[in-house]
Design a protein around this motif. Structure first.
Motif, PDB file in Angstrom:
ATOM      1  N   GLY A  83      31.918  29.998  37.118  1.00 13.62           N
ATOM      2  CA  GLY A  83      30.680  30.588  36.615  1.00 13.62           C
ATOM      3  C   GLY A  83      30.658  30.737  35.102  1.00 13.62           C
ATOM      4  N   ASP A  84      30.125  31.865  34.633  1.00 15.53           N
ATOM      5  CA  ASP A  84      29.877  32.088  33.217  1.00 15.53           C
ATOM      6  C   ASP A  84      30.777  33.191  32.650  1.00 15.53           C
ATOM      7  OD1 ASP A  84      27.752  30.304  33.630  1.00 15.53           O
ATOM      8  OD2 ASP A  84      26.311  31.945  33.972  1.00 15.53           O
ATOM      9  N   HIS A  85      31.021  33.100  31.352  1.00 12.98           N
ATOM     10  CA  HIS A  85      31.687  34.169  30.597  1.00 12.98           C
ATOM     11  C   HIS A  85      33.090  34.493  31.139  1.00 12.98           C
ATOM     12  CE1 HIS A  85      28.106  35.105  28.212  1.00 12.98           C
ATOM     13  NE2 HIS A  85      27.407  34.959  29.323  1.00 12.98           N
ATOM     14  N   ASN A  86      33.805  33.489  31.590  1.00 15.02           N
ATOM     15  CA  ASN A  86      35.186  33.686  32.024  1.00 15.02           C
ATOM     16  C   ASN A  86      36.153  33.334  30.901  1.00 15.02           C
ATOM     17  OD1 ASN A  86      34.886  34.223  35.049  1.00 15.02           O
ATOM     18  ND2 ASN A  86      33.722  32.327  34.800  1.00 15.02           N
ATOM     19  N   THR A  87      37.276  34.037  30.866  1.00 12.77           N
ATOM     20  CA  THR A  87      38.388  33.695  29.980  1.00 12.77           C
ATOM     21  C   THR A  87      39.531  33.195  30.848  1.00 12.77           C
ATOM     22  OG1 THR A  87      37.775  35.348  28.319  1.00 12.77           O
ATOM     23  CG2 THR A  87      40.053  34.554  28.303  1.00 12.77           C
ATOM     24  N   ILE A  88      39.985  31.979  30.582  1.00 10.44           N
ATOM     25  CA  ILE A  88      41.084  31.372  31.349  1.00 10.44           C
ATOM     26  C   ILE A  88      42.187  31.053  30.357  1.00 10.44           C
ATOM     27  CG2 ILE A  88      41.750  29.485  32.873  1.00 10.44           C
ATOM     28  CD1 ILE A  88      38.778  29.234  33.662  1.00 10.44           C
ATOM     29  N   ARG A  89      43.282  31.785  30.448  1.00  9.57           N
ATOM     30  CA  ARG A  89      44.340  31.669  29.445  1.00  9.57           C
ATOM     31  C   ARG A  89      45.295  30.522  29.763  1.00  9.57           C
ATOM     32  NH1 ARG A  89      44.716  35.584  25.444  1.00  9.57           N
ATOM     33  NH2 ARG A  89      46.096  33.968  24.661  1.00  9.57           N
ATOM     34  N   ASN A 109      32.548  36.536  34.361  1.00 15.04           N
ATOM     35  CA  ASN A 109      33.170  37.641  33.614  1.00 15.04           C
ATOM     36  C   ASN A 109      34.575  37.987  34.098  1.00 15.04           C
ATOM     37  OD1 ASN A 109      30.792  38.317  31.907  1.00 15.04           O
ATOM     38  ND2 ASN A 109      29.883  38.806  33.897  1.00 15.04           N
ATOM     39  N   ASN A 110      35.322  36.990  34.512  1.00 17.04           N
ATOM     40  CA  ASN A 110      36.702  37.220  34.924  1.00 17.04           C
ATOM     41  C   ASN A 110      37.652  36.953  33.757  1.00 17.04           C
ATOM     42  OD1 ASN A 110      36.449  37.653  37.957  1.00 17.04           O
ATOM     43  ND2 ASN A 110      35.350  35.718  37.694  1.00 17.04           N
ATOM     44  N   PHE A 111      38.723  37.745  33.693  1.00 16.40           N
ATOM     45  CA  PHE A 111      39.772  37.560  32.697  1.00 16.40           C
ATOM     46  C   PHE A 111      41.025  37.130  33.446  1.00 16.40           C
ATOM     47  CE2 PHE A 111      42.650  39.728  29.318  1.00 16.40           C
ATOM     48  CZ  PHE A 111      42.829  38.516  28.682  1.00 16.40           C
ATOM     49  N   LEU A 112      41.360  35.850  33.335  1.00 19.89           N
ATOM     50  CA  LEU A 112      42.440  35.242  34.107  1.00 19.89           C
ATOM     51  C   LEU A 112      43.540  34.855  33.135  1.00 19.89           C
ATOM     52  CD1 LEU A 112      40.088  33.048  36.319  1.00 19.89           C
ATOM     53  CD2 LEU A 112      40.927  35.358  36.791  1.00 19.89           C
ATOM     54  N   MET A 113      44.643  35.583  33.180  1.00 17.29           N
ATOM     55  CA  MET A 113      45.702  35.424  32.183  1.00 17.29           C
ATOM     56  C   MET A 113      46.574  34.203  32.491  1.00 17.29           C
ATOM     57  SD  MET A 113      46.728  39.379  31.435  1.00 17.29           S
ATOM     58  CE  MET A 113      45.473  40.660  31.417  1.00 17.29           C
ATOM     59  N   GLY A 125      35.297  36.680  42.954  1.00 18.12           N
ATOM     60  CA  GLY A 125      34.000  37.224  42.577  1.00 18.12           C
ATOM     61  C   GLY A 125      33.853  37.426  41.087  1.00 18.12           C
ATOM     62  N   ASP A 126      33.303  38.570  40.694  1.00 13.72           N
ATOM     63  CA  ASP A 126      32.977  38.846  39.297  1.00 13.72           C
ATOM     64  C   ASP A 126      33.796  40.010  38.743  1.00 13.72           C
ATOM     65  OD1 ASP A 126      30.955  36.932  39.632  1.00 13.72           O
ATOM     66  OD2 ASP A 126      29.446  38.459  40.129  1.00 13.72           O
ATOM     67  N   ASP A 127      34.014  39.994  37.423  1.00 17.61           N
ATOM     68  CA  ASP A 127      34.582  41.130  36.684  1.00 17.61           C
ATOM     69  C   ASP A 127      35.992  41.490  37.136  1.00 17.61           C
ATOM     70  OD1 ASP A 127      32.122  41.753  35.129  1.00 17.61           O
ATOM     71  OD2 ASP A 127      31.315  42.196  37.107  1.00 17.61           O
ATOM     72  N   ASN A 128      36.779  40.485  37.473  1.00 18.22           N
ATOM     73  CA  ASN A 128      38.155  40.717  37.896  1.00 18.22           C
ATOM     74  C   ASN A 128      39.134  40.441  36.760  1.00 18.22           C
ATOM     75  OD1 ASN A 128      37.647  41.136  40.856  1.00 18.22           O
ATOM     76  ND2 ASN A 128      36.789  39.078  40.625  1.00 18.22           N
ATOM     77  N   ILE A 129      40.281  41.099  36.825  1.00 18.72           N
ATOM     78  CA  ILE A 129      41.387  40.823  35.915  1.00 18.72           C
ATOM     79  C   ILE A 129      42.599  40.417  36.756  1.00 18.72           C
ATOM     80  CG2 ILE A 129      42.984  41.788  34.212  1.00 18.72           C
ATOM     81  CD1 ILE A 129      40.750  43.747  33.412  1.00 18.72           C
ATOM     82  N   ILE A 130      43.137  39.250  36.456  1.00 18.99           N
ATOM     83  CA  ILE A 130      44.357  38.784  37.133  1.00 18.99           C
ATOM     84  C   ILE A 130      45.395  38.518  36.046  1.00 18.99           C
ATOM     85  CG2 ILE A 130      45.391  37.127  38.706  1.00 18.99           C
ATOM     86  CD1 ILE A 130      42.651  36.602  39.877  1.00 18.99           C
ATOM     87  N   VAL A 131      46.542  39.172  36.184  1.00 20.95           N
ATOM     88  CA  VAL A 131      47.548  39.189  35.119  1.00 20.95           C
ATOM     89  C   VAL A 131      48.529  38.027  35.302  1.00 20.95           C
ATOM     90  CG1 VAL A 131      49.312  40.628  34.008  1.00 20.95           C
ATOM     91  CG2 VAL A 131      47.223  41.672  34.890  1.00 20.95           C
ATOM     92  N   GLN A 132      49.280  37.784  34.274  1.00 21.05           N
ATOM     93  CA  GLN A 132      50.194  36.658  34.113  1.00 21.05           C
ATOM     94  C   GLN A 132      50.982  36.304  35.371  1.00 21.05           C
ATOM     95  OE1 GLN A 132      50.014  35.994  30.774  1.00 21.05           O
ATOM     96  NE2 GLN A 132      51.371  34.245  30.544  1.00 21.05           N
ATOM     97  N   SER A 133      50.984  34.990  35.675  1.00 22.35           N
ATOM     98  CA  SER A 133      51.887  34.390  36.667  1.00 22.35           C
ATOM     99  C   SER A 133      51.653  34.877  38.087  1.00 22.35           C
ATOM    100  CB  SER A 133      53.348  34.625  36.269  1.00 22.35           C
ATOM    101  OG  SER A 133      53.621  34.056  35.008  1.00 22.35           O
ATOM    102  N   LYS A 145      35.574  43.354  40.540  1.00 24.21           N
ATOM    103  CA  LYS A 145      36.200  44.454  39.813  1.00 24.21           C
ATOM    104  C   LYS A 145      37.590  44.798  40.375  1.00 24.21           C
ATOM    105  CE  LYS A 145      31.744  46.410  38.418  1.00 24.21           C
ATOM    106  NZ  LYS A 145      31.813  45.909  37.030  1.00 24.21           N
ATOM    107  N   VAL A 146      38.335  43.764  40.695  1.00 31.20           N
ATOM    108  CA  VAL A 146      39.706  43.892  41.204  1.00 31.20           C
ATOM    109  C   VAL A 146      40.677  43.730  40.042  1.00 31.20           C
ATOM    110  CG1 VAL A 146      41.444  42.764  42.661  1.00 31.20           C
ATOM    111  CG2 VAL A 146      39.097  43.063  43.503  1.00 31.20           C
TER     112      VAL A 146
END
Length: 268
Positions: A83-89, A109-113, A125-133, A145-146
């Motif tokens: 989707g839109d406005h995601n950060t994929i590290r 709007n997900n922040f995927l490290m 879904g939307d607005d989730n944060i998934i941390v490194q590895s 929002k997980v």
């Protein structure tokens, strides 16, 4: 478009005129990239990958590759949809779906490290944060929002409910209930995601209703079926409580069990 001269882009790929593509990126045909998306460097995007608007994708990412499923036939037409406005590290690897015409899907709007693996047929879904590895196996469903901490493994077909939190190094083999915190190997529910609920702006009345619901499910002495029957005596529950009921009733892998921390009760 700002396209670095070392990038290789198939003429049949569709990129919005505002897309930026950095050095050494390779983009196949049947790829679509929307307005304002920026690709850093050394990114590989395979056919059947559709990326929305204003995403930021960092170096070493591979998107839409063949699923790591021994039964998959490479000629099967499947997709990865972002989707839109995601950060994929850096160095994330996301695979496309396995069934003809189906897709792995990532919302907005997900922040995927860095170093995250999203396997075939996963839905995020939307607005989730998934941390490194951390790793999501095939067919995992993550709500909204997980917060998934670092080095977490989620078993195939498991679901992760809205506003839940998974602690670092957890091994998730069953569904994670909404609004909860889970930890351990295998993971157990250790309480509510109280900090996350407050930060999300849920009122104290809503948080108390969620807490009361989980007391009935986990602390009343009822089995799950009996607890749900008790909860459904309220003919007009608030949406958050109804979501919990629906989540438990629709589970197929089973729901993560509760355990107390340090021998005491964990209700917060």
């Amino acid at each position: 478009m700002k396209i670095h001269p070392t990038a290789i882009i198939d003429p049949k790929a569709e990129l919005h005129e505002s897309v930026e593509v950095g050095p050494f990126c390779v983009i196949d045909k049947d790829v679509k990239i929307g307005e304002g998306t920026v690709l850093d460097s050394n990114i590989r995007i395979y056919s059947g990958t559709y990326i929305g608007k204003f995403n930021k994708i960092y170096s070493g990412v591979a998107l839409g590759g063949i699923p790591q499923d021994l039964s998959f036939k490479p000629e099967t037409k499947t997709y990865l949809e972002i989707g839109d406005h995601n950060t994929i590290r850096e160095n994330c690897v996301f695979h496309r779906g396995t069934k003809e015409g189906e897709a792995t899907k990532i919302g907005n709007n997900n922040f995927l490290m860095g170093n995250i693996h999203v396997a075939h047929d996963v839905i995020i879904g939307d607005d989730n944060i998934i941390v490194q590895s951390s790793m999501l196996a095939g067919h995992v469903v993550v709500g909204n929002k997980v917060f998934i901490s670092g080095l977490v493994g989620v078993h195939q077909f498991a679901r992760v409910g809205d506003y839940s939190m998974i602690a670092g190094l957890a091994k998730v083999v069953k569904d994670v209930p909404p609004y909860s915190t889970v930890d351990g190997n295998p993971a157990s529910v250790i309480g509510l995601n109280s900090v996350g609920l407050k930060r999300a702006g849920l009122s104290s009345d809503v948080r108390n209703a969620i807490k009361k619901t989980y007391k009935i499910i986990y602390h009343s002495g009822f089995n799950t079926k009996q607890a749900l029957t008790e909860l459904k005596k309220d003919s007009n529950p608030i949406p958050e409580v109804q979501y919990i009921i629906d989540f438990f009733e629709s589970g197929k892998r089973g729901i993560t069990d509760h355990r107390a921390v340090g021998g005491g009760s964990s209700e917060e």
